[in-house]
Motif scaffolding. Structure first.
Motif, PDB file in Angstrom:
ATOM      1  N   UNK A   1      25.843  26.870  35.879  1.00 20.39           N
ATOM      2  CA  UNK A   1      25.887  27.648  37.110  1.00 20.39           C
ATOM      3  C   UNK A   1      26.863  28.811  36.972  1.00 20.39           C
ATOM      4  N   UNK A   2      26.436  29.972  37.442  1.00 16.19           N
ATOM      5  CA  UNK A   2      27.347  31.100  37.575  1.00 16.19           C
ATOM      6  C   UNK A   2      27.922  31.093  38.982  1.00 16.19           C
ATOM      7  N   UNK A   3      29.233  31.234  39.091  1.00 18.51           N
ATOM      8  CA  UNK A   3      29.893  31.408  40.378  1.00 18.51           C
ATOM      9  C   UNK A   3      30.417  32.832  40.393  1.00 18.51           C
ATOM     10  N   UNK A   4      29.946  33.636  41.331  1.00 17.70           N
ATOM     11  CA  UNK A   4      30.268  35.055  41.343  1.00 17.70           C
ATOM     12  C   UNK A   4      31.299  35.354  42.421  1.00 17.70           C
ATOM     13  N   UNK A   5      32.410  35.960  41.999  1.00 17.84           N
ATOM     14  CA  UNK A   5      33.479  36.359  42.911  1.00 17.84           C
ATOM     15  C   UNK A   5      33.462  37.881  43.033  1.00 17.84           C
ATOM     16  N   UNK A   6      33.584  38.358  44.251  1.00 19.47           N
ATOM     17  CA  UNK A   6      33.613  39.804  44.493  1.00 19.47           C
ATOM     18  C   UNK A   6      34.767  40.144  45.432  1.00 19.47           C
ATOM     19  N   UNK A   7      35.290  41.358  45.272  1.00 19.53           N
ATOM     20  CA  UNK A   7      36.341  41.816  46.177  1.00 19.53           C
ATOM     21  C   UNK A   7      36.226  43.318  46.352  1.00 19.53           C
ATOM     22  N   UNK A   8      36.993  43.840  47.299  1.00 21.54           N
ATOM     23  CA  UNK A   8      37.062  45.278  47.517  1.00 21.54           C
ATOM     24  C   UNK A   8      37.464  45.954  46.205  1.00 21.54           C
ATOM     25  N   UNK A   9      36.793  47.036  45.804  1.00 28.57           N
ATOM     26  CA  UNK A   9      37.140  47.696  44.543  1.00 28.57           C
ATOM     27  C   UNK A   9      38.616  48.076  44.441  1.00 28.57           C
ATOM     28  N   UNK A  10      39.242  48.396  45.584  1.00 34.68           N
ATOM     29  CA  UNK A  10      40.645  48.790  45.548  1.00 34.68           C
ATOM     30  C   UNK A  10      41.557  47.621  45.196  1.00 34.68           C
ATOM     31  N   UNK A  11      41.044  46.385  45.331  1.00 36.71           N
ATOM     32  CA  UNK A  11      41.852  45.202  45.066  1.00 36.71           C
ATOM     33  C   UNK A  11      41.518  44.518  43.746  1.00 36.71           C
ATOM     34  N   UNK A  12      40.541  45.059  43.032  1.00 36.95           N
ATOM     35  CA  UNK A  12      40.022  44.358  41.857  1.00 36.95           C
ATOM     36  C   UNK A  12      41.105  44.094  40.810  1.00 36.95           C
ATOM     37  N   UNK A  13      42.020  45.039  40.653  1.00 36.33           N
ATOM     38  CA  UNK A  13      43.097  44.868  39.676  1.00 36.33           C
ATOM     39  C   UNK A  13      44.408  44.449  40.330  1.00 36.33           C
ATOM     40  N   UNK A  14      44.353  44.092  41.619  1.00 38.70           N
ATOM     41  CA  UNK A  14      45.554  43.720  42.373  1.00 38.70           C
ATOM     42  C   UNK A  14      45.612  42.221  42.636  1.00 38.70           C
ATOM     43  N   UNK A  15      44.472  41.644  42.966  1.00 35.62           N
ATOM     44  CA  UNK A  15      44.439  40.251  43.390  1.00 35.62           C
ATOM     45  C   UNK A  15      44.545  39.289  42.220  1.00 35.62           C
ATOM     46  N   UNK A  16      45.245  38.162  42.406  1.00 35.63           N
ATOM     47  CA  UNK A  16      45.106  37.080  41.429  1.00 35.63           C
ATOM     48  C   UNK A  16      43.699  36.494  41.533  1.00 35.63           C
ATOM     49  N   UNK A  17      43.080  36.274  40.403  1.00 34.02           N
ATOM     50  CA  UNK A  17      41.699  35.800  40.395  1.00 34.02           C
ATOM     51  C   UNK A  17      41.646  34.273  40.480  1.00 34.02           C
ATOM     52  N   UNK A  18      40.609  33.727  41.089  1.00 31.77           N
ATOM     53  CA  UNK A  18      40.437  32.272  41.045  1.00 31.77           C
ATOM     54  C   UNK A  18      40.430  31.785  39.603  1.00 31.77           C
ATOM     55  N   UNK A  19      40.992  30.610  39.373  1.00 36.57           N
ATOM     56  CA  UNK A  19      41.117  30.090  38.024  1.00 36.57           C
ATOM     57  C   UNK A  19      40.581  28.665  37.958  1.00 36.57           C
ATOM     58  N   UNK A  20      40.147  28.219  36.784  1.00 36.93           N
ATOM     59  CA  UNK A  20      39.715  26.817  36.650  1.00 36.93           C
ATOM     60  C   UNK A  20      40.868  25.875  36.967  1.00 36.93           C
ATOM     61  N   UNK A  21      40.539  24.709  37.522  1.00 37.86           N
ATOM     62  CA  UNK A  21      41.570  23.727  37.814  1.00 37.86           C
ATOM     63  C   UNK A  21      42.365  23.353  36.577  1.00 37.86           C
ATOM     64  N   UNK A  22      41.724  23.384  35.420  1.00 35.29           N
ATOM     65  CA  UNK A  22      42.401  23.022  34.177  1.00 35.29           C
ATOM     66  C   UNK A  22      43.504  23.992  33.807  1.00 35.29           C
ATOM     67  N   UNK A  23      43.479  25.195  34.387  1.00 39.70           N
ATOM     68  CA  UNK A  23      44.478  26.210  34.047  1.00 39.70           C
ATOM     69  C   UNK A  23      45.695  26.162  34.968  1.00 39.70           C
TER      70      UNK A  23
END
Length: 235
Positions: A1-23
């Motif tokens: 399965x692909x899980x697709x995350x999207x955000x405002x382009x202005x925040x793409x390099x600002x936000x911490x991204x969701x990470x796998x639980x293993x990380x």
């Protein structure tokens, strides 16, 4: 399965991204001893650090992270987070907002002067058709000063705006900073189709297999981990 995350382009390099639980296994798990002396057993026994179901649950799915530092003290939540101009007028800018206590009146979560916070989402989440997103408190993380309220969202259909995550602020004595990157929700896809529950009395063969496996478990540690645990594949 692909899980697709999207955000405002202005925040793409600002936000911490969701990470796998293993990380994101917590430091206390990394530091804890694999074995501890037990007065009851009169010997050293394995801790939950060596319990695959305990650890695998914490590694499951992905984690949504707090996007900035939040300072907590004297019943107040403050932050200093300078965001760029965003492209959507209804997009949140604060990392958290609040619910009034009446919204959980009559539930076990309600207690005097309870603070009901809402972690605002800056990522949208899209799943494959016929799958929903289960959001729970970060698994086995009783050390966090809040308790997320569990919810399920049909994210194959609802993915044009972010999911907000309500929580009860449970540690009234907490004073300090909830740092950027703190896990606020653990999420994983679940099928929407209801399972069929099948009940059977054990056959002679199943009873023999039961006794065989039970005897192996009682005779030596690590049977599940070595012979039955599926190897986790992490991104």
């Amino acid at each position: 399965m692909d899980i697709t995350f999207r955000c405002d382009p202005a925040l793409f390099d600002v936000l911490p991204r969701p990470i796998p639980g293993s990380a994101a296994l917590p430091e206390w798990l990394r530091k804890m001893a694999p074995r501890m002396p037990s007065d009851v057993h009169q010997r050293s026994i394995r801790t939950v650090k060596q319990c695959p179901p305990f650890v695998d649950a914490m590694m499951h799915g992905f984690l949504i992270l707090l996007p900035c530092d939040v300072t907590v003290g004297a019943g107040q939540f403050t932050w200093n987070w300078e965001l760029p101009a965003l492209g959507m007028k209804h997009h949140p800018r604060a990392p958290i907002s609040f619910h009034v206590p009446e919204q959980i009146a009559g539930t076990p979560f309600a207690h005097e002067n309870a603070s009901i916070i809402k972690f605002n989402s800056f990522w949208t989440v899209e799943l494959d058709p016929n799958w929903s997103l289960m959001a729970v408190h970060p698994i086995n993380r009783a050390d966090l000063p809040f308790r997320l309220i569990t919810g399920v969202v049909d994210s194959d259909r609802f993915h044009d705006v972010g999911i907000n995550f309500p929580a009860v602020w449970s540690d009234k004595n907490f004073s300090g900073v909830l740092p950027k990157g703190t896990p606020i929700a653990q999420c994983y896809p679940v099928p929407r189709e209801a399972p069929t529950l099948v009940f059977e009395a054990m056959s002679d063969d199943k009873m023999r297999r039961y006794d065989d496996l039970a005897s192996k478990i009682m005779a030596a540690p690590g049977v599940y981990r070595q012979q039955h645990r599926s190897k986790r594949v992490t991104p």
